[in-house]
Scaffold this active site. Structure first.
Site, PDB file in Angstrom:
ATOM      1  N   HIS A  76       0.782  -1.116   0.101  1.00 61.35           N
ATOM      2  CA  HIS A  76      -0.023   0.057   0.101  1.00 61.35           C
ATOM      3  C   HIS A  76       0.836   1.302  -0.029  1.00 61.35           C
ATOM      4  O   HIS A  76       0.724   2.111  -1.101  1.00 61.35           O
ATOM      5  CB  HIS A  76      -1.145   0.048   1.180  1.00 61.35           C
ATOM      6  N   HIS A 100       3.812   6.548   5.578  1.00 63.33           N
ATOM      7  CA  HIS A 100       2.583   7.229   6.183  1.00 63.33           C
ATOM      8  C   HIS A 100       2.040   6.478   7.257  1.00 63.33           C
ATOM      9  O   HIS A 100       1.139   7.219   8.009  1.00 63.33           O
ATOM     10  CB  HIS A 100       1.987   7.684   4.875  1.00 63.33           C
ATOM     11  N   GLU A 104       0.919   5.165  12.822  1.00 64.63           N
ATOM     12  CA  GLU A 104      -0.242   4.693  13.343  1.00 64.63           C
ATOM     13  C   GLU A 104      -0.465   3.327  13.643  1.00 64.63           C
ATOM     14  O   GLU A 104      -0.975   2.773  14.480  1.00 64.63           O
ATOM     15  CB  GLU A 104      -1.528   5.032  12.336  1.00 64.63           C
ATOM     16  N   ASP A 105       0.248   2.555  12.856  1.00 66.61           N
ATOM     17  CA  ASP A 105       0.116   0.814  12.803  1.00 66.61           C
ATOM     18  C   ASP A 105       1.276   0.367  13.495  1.00 66.61           C
ATOM     19  O   ASP A 105       1.192  -1.033  13.490  1.00 66.61           O
ATOM     20  CB  ASP A 105      -0.102   0.686  11.491  1.00 66.61           C
ATOM     21  N   ASP A 287     -25.310  12.068 -26.325  1.00 68.70           N
ATOM     22  CA  ASP A 287     -25.365  12.592 -27.575  1.00 68.70           C
ATOM     23  C   ASP A 287     -24.592  13.757 -27.698  1.00 68.70           C
ATOM     24  O   ASP A 287     -24.886  14.717 -28.644  1.00 68.70           O
ATOM     25  CB  ASP A 287     -26.679  12.839 -28.279  1.00 68.70           C
TER      26      ASP A 287
HETATM   27 MN    MN Z   1      -2.717   4.633   3.908  1.00 68.51          MN
END
Ligand code: MN
Length: 733
Positions: A76, A100, A104-105, A287
């Site tokens: 990711h 990034h 957080e993770d 159209d």
């Molecule tokens: Mn992310």
């Protein structure tokens, strides 16, 4: 793998070790190779190495983590960084993109990143993490506009937003793996928040892809039906498109214009939106044939316009000149709609190569095209802020300075805060909870006593920050504090506080005026109750429409003299002696808490028990001095007999000066002597007189003169005390 990656890639791009559990080993080699190739097209070798190191760091940190799709997590951030590489972002931004989700993770902190990759990269990662946290807050649907501004205001650096957009793009591209209801929520947010931001930054292809993906996940059935219909119609269209294209391509050189002409396909979302918003049928929307004509300079744009209008008849009112007046995101083009061969509308966009670059890459066109020859032309014609950016860029190639400059033009100067119910309010920078309270409702502002910011009690003067959740505590009988005027930022709060204070002042002044008038009447030998309604009516008849409360307010404010009003009121009556001693002695009793109508003079600071005298100053009301105040000799105004109301029961501030011999711990002794009498010390200041003595100025809170006398007696018992004086002038702090 070695064949794809240039030799200098070193070991940084070795595929991560995948644990042999249920997840299939996903080959990252291809993605890494592609990324490495992109970097090599525009970054210096040392920058490529930095980005490689960030990738390796991220791969290690996320080792053992997987996406819902089963891919190793690092795929990711790699995809996000790859998108940013397409926009030619710098090594710091690419590193931040790779890192990034690390803070957080995983267990890695912002400080770790700062140490390893520098402060800027760490700040960028932190900026993205902050936006991620904000996403978890709820926002009302109608508030999308404010929410977007809040995101921009919080980002403070265009690179943070670009990372966030690339992050969102990859999440949208891989949304199929997510649960359906979560999918819809993310899709809606993308449509309302992120696609418009991409549009604002001029990243049009990104904006369109986000819209298309969001549409597909929000309305899967509508998307499929429309997709099928468009594919079916495209076959029939091809012939018409080819015919128009050929006609234009043939006609322009005949007019001496060199141009590139392209057919343009609408995306499904824009077809859907047109059908929905303009109530058109599918064929009415489809159209319309779109063409884009790209030329070398601005005069050619207008030549093309003339040539097209010669070829097909234009539809009146459909011409738009975005060259003369660019859109807010710097988009420039001429738009016109013509009546094509079979009577079908033909939309044409006419623009120069540079305008096309801005239309495609927006704010990123700066990085993408800064080396091309076209810059001087771009500089002349693009919207003001982009112009200044490029000016700056040609003056110095300092990216930091460039980015610093972008901030001011792109990011709103307001702060955006949440109400407890998730509503977003925009306030000017520097606004406080008091501004917030008045923005919610005037009554909330007038009754506000305290506040909680992010569930913590904070002072009312705290400066609010973006994303704060603000809750105001009110009390039913609370009133605005004049001190608020010192720090509120919004004109609404300022105006409301002023209005309240003025109303309050009028009320207080009227009450004071009534007492002053009563005193004047008693001096004339009359009880106020003896003044009949008729007396007032007669008096007011000759006073230009003033009402009785207004006259009383005037007296309280010192605009009218009570003795004169009293005499006028009883004009025509025969009064007794008029020098009733008993009545004359009726002093006005004051408490010192009357508010703005009665002020205790700052020069002598009277306290209960002091002999006092009042003077009515024009426009200021009644000012109370001590009898021995040196200032009263210079005062002009009407003198009023005043006295203290008995049993006031509150504290007054008084200043004293104490000279002490220099000894260790003397201040503690003085403080103890004061505390013994239950008095508060508001302020102490100290001046060394000489080697032997020190001068201490205390501001104390005392109930009255006796209280002060007891404190002074205690102080005199302290052996080091040389001399004590009560200060009649404010001590200088
Ligand atoms: Mn992310």
């Amino acid at each position: 793998m070695a064949a794809v990656i240039p030799s200098s890639a070193s070991s940084a791009f070795d595929p991560p070790i995948i644990p042999d559990d249920m997840h299939p080993p996903v080959d990252l080699t291809e993605g890494i190779g592609r990324f490495r190739t992109k970097l090599a097209t525009y970054l210096k070798e040392e920058d490529i190495e930095r980005v490689c190191a960030a990738y390796q760091f991220s791969a290690d940190a996320h080792r053992g983590q997987f996406r819902i799709s089963g891919d190793p997590y690092v795929s990711h951030p790699l995809a996000v960084a790859e998108t940013l590489a397409d926009w030619h972002l710098d090594a710091q931004a690419l590193s931040a993109a790779l890192l990034h989700d690390v803070v957080e993770d995983t267990f890695i902190s912002k400080a770790d990143i700062a140490e390893r990759f520098g402060k800027t990269t760490a700040e960028l990662v932190d900026g993205v993490s902050k936006l991620d946290r904000l996403e978890h807050q709820s926002y009302e649907e109608a508030q999308a506009e404010n929410y977007r501004k809040m995101l921009l205001a919080m980002a403070r650096d265009v690179r943070v937003i670009l990372i966030k957009l690339a992050d969102r793009l990859h999440n949208m591209r891989t949304l199929d793996a997510v649960r359906p209801e979560k999918r819809r929520r993310i899709a809606r947010e993308t449509l309302e928040i992120y696609a418009p931001i991409a549009n604002r930054l001029g990243l049009n292809p990104l904006c369109r892809e986000l819209q298309e993906l969001a549409f597909r996940h929000m309305h899967p059935i509508r998307y499929r039906v429309l997709d099928k219909a468009v594919k079916a119609a495209r076959g029939n269209r091809r012939e018409v498109v080819g015919k128009i294209l050929h006609a234009i391509e043939k006609h322009l050189p005949e007019c001496g214009i060199e141009a590139r002409v392209r057919g343009r396909e609408k995306n499904l979302y824009s077809i859907y939106r047109k059908m929905r918003d303009k109530h058109l049928s599918f064929s009415q929307v489809l159209d319309i044939y779109g063409f884009r004509i790209i030329v070398k300079d601005v005069p050619s744009c207008y030549l093309v316009l003339g040539a097209l209008h010669g070829l097909y008849q234009p539809i009146p009112g459909k011409f738009k000149d975005y060259i003369a007046i660019p859109k807010a995101n710097d988009y420039q083009s001429l738009h016109t709609t013509l009546i094509g061969p079979y009577g079908t509308p033909v939309e044409a966009q006419i623009r120069t190569t540079e305008m096309n670059q801005v239309a495609q890459a927006g704010v990123a066109s700066h990085w993408l095209y800064k080396d091309t020859q076209t810059l001087p032309d771009l500089q002349r014609k693009t919207h003001k802020w982009l112009q200044s950016l490029i000016d700056l860029q040609s003056a110095s190639s300092d990216t930091a300075e460039f980015l610093e400059h972008v901030k001011f033009d792109l990011f709103p100067s307001d702060v955006y805060v949440f109400t407890p119910r998730g509503k977003i309010l925009a306030l000017p920078r520097g606004a406080t909870p008091v501004d917030f309270a008045y923005a919610v409702h005037t009554d909330v502002g007038n009754c506000c006593v305290a506040c909680q910011i992010n569930f913590e009690s904070m002072p009312l003067r705290t400066e609010l920050r973006n994303g704060d959740r603000v809750e105001i505590v009110t009390a039913p009988h609370a009133r605005p504090n004049p001190a608020w005027l010192g720090y509120v930022r919004t004109s609404k709060a300022r105006a409301e506080i002023r209005r309240f204070l003025k109303t309050q002042q009028n009320g207080e002044s009227a009450a004071l005026g009534e007492r002053l008038l009563a005193q004047a009447l008693r001096a004339l030998g009359l009880e106020p109750a003896a003044i009949a309604v008729l007396d007032w009516a007669r008096f007011l008849r000759n006073r230009g429409g003033r009402s009785k409360p207004e006259v009383l307010t005037d007296i309280g404010l010192g605009k009218r003299l009570p003795a004169i009003v009293a005499r006028r009121l009883i004009e025509g009556r025969t009064i007794g002696a008029g020098d009733n001693d008993e009545a004359r002695r009726g002093a006005i009793l004051i408490r010192g808490t009357e508010g703005v109508a009665v002020q205790l003079a700052g020069c002598c600071r009277p306290i209960p028990g002091d002999p006092i005298v009042g003077v009515i100053r024009k426009g200021q009301g009644l000012i109370v001095h001590t009898h021995d105040c040196p200032a009263i000799a210079k005062q002009r105004g009407e003198w009023v007999d005043v006295d203290w109301e008995p049993g006031i029961g509150r504290n007054f501030e008084v200043a004293i000066r104490v000279f002490v011999a220099n000894q260790r711990g003397v201040l503690a002794k003085l403080a103890a002597a004061i505390a013994e009498e239950q008095a508060n010390i508001v302020n102490v200041s100290m001046d060394q007189e000489n080697d032997a003595a020190t001068m201490l100025n205390f501001t104390l809170q005392v109930s009255d003169r006796q209280h002060l006398a007891r404190i002074l007696r205690n102080l005199r018992r302290v052996p080091e005390v040389v001399r004590i004086a009560r200060l009649k002038d404010k001590p200088k702090d």
